[in-house]
Motif scaffolding. Structure first.
Motif, short mmCIF file in Angstrom:
data_model
loop_
_atom_site.label_atom_id
_atom_site.label_comp_id
_atom_site.label_asym_id
_atom_site.label_seq_id
_atom_site.Cartn_x
_atom_site.Cartn_y
_atom_site.Cartn_z
N VAL A 78 0.81 -1.22 0.00
CA VAL A 78 0.00 0.00 0.00
C VAL A 78 0.84 1.26 0.00
N GLY A 79 2.15 1.13 0.07
CA GLY A 79 3.02 2.29 0.10
C GLY A 79 3.34 2.70 1.52
N CYS A 80 4.49 3.30 1.70
CA CYS A 80 4.90 3.75 3.02
C CYS A 80 4.05 4.94 3.44
N ASP A 81 3.46 4.85 4.62
CA ASP A 81 2.71 5.98 5.13
C ASP A 81 3.64 7.14 5.43
N VAL A 82 4.79 6.79 6.00
CA VAL A 82 5.84 7.75 6.27
C VAL A 82 7.15 7.10 5.85
N ILE A 83 8.02 7.88 5.25
CA ILE A 83 9.31 7.36 4.83
C ILE A 83 10.36 8.41 5.11
#
Length: 116
Positions: free
Chosen positions: A29-34
């Motif tokens: 789902v993709g990094c919420d924070v990176i």
């Protein structure tokens, strides 16, 4: 399983620049924070350098504000850290970090060495 692979570290003289990159794979789902953390010596805590959320909001530690810039390329699943005006105290291992659905993932780290 999210995997992070850093690149772009190296040695540079004070005042120079480096650009770190982190390639993200396996994210559903993709990094919420990176973002990026640094560890200045073995045994020391990793300290946050710069992070960006999925909406593009960024947070920088005070010591790198106006020198470092974090950017994110969602199409290429990469995040970059442009580091300018480097100082000897920036010397550290830099780790890419991703938070996806409250699960944290780390890269293997890349060494940055700044000589005076």
């Amino acid at each position: 399983q999210v995997q992070l692979e850093e690149s772009g570290g190296g040695s540079v003289q004070a005042g120079g620049s480096l650009r770190l990159s982190c390639a993200v794979s396996g994210s559903t789902v993709g990094c919420d924070v990176i973002g990026w953390y640094q560890q200045q010596a073995p045994g020391k805590l990793r300290e946050r350098v710069a992070i960006m959320n999925s909406g593009g909001r960024t947070i920088y530690t005070d010591s790198v504000k106006d020198r470092f810039t974090i950017s994110r390329d969602n199409a290429k699943h990469t995040v970059h850290l442009q580091m300018n005006s480097l100082k000897p105290e920036d010397t550290a291992v830099y780790y890419c970090w991703c938070s996806e659905q409250l699960q944290a993932y780390w890269g293997q780290g890349t060494q940055v060495t700044v000589s005076s």
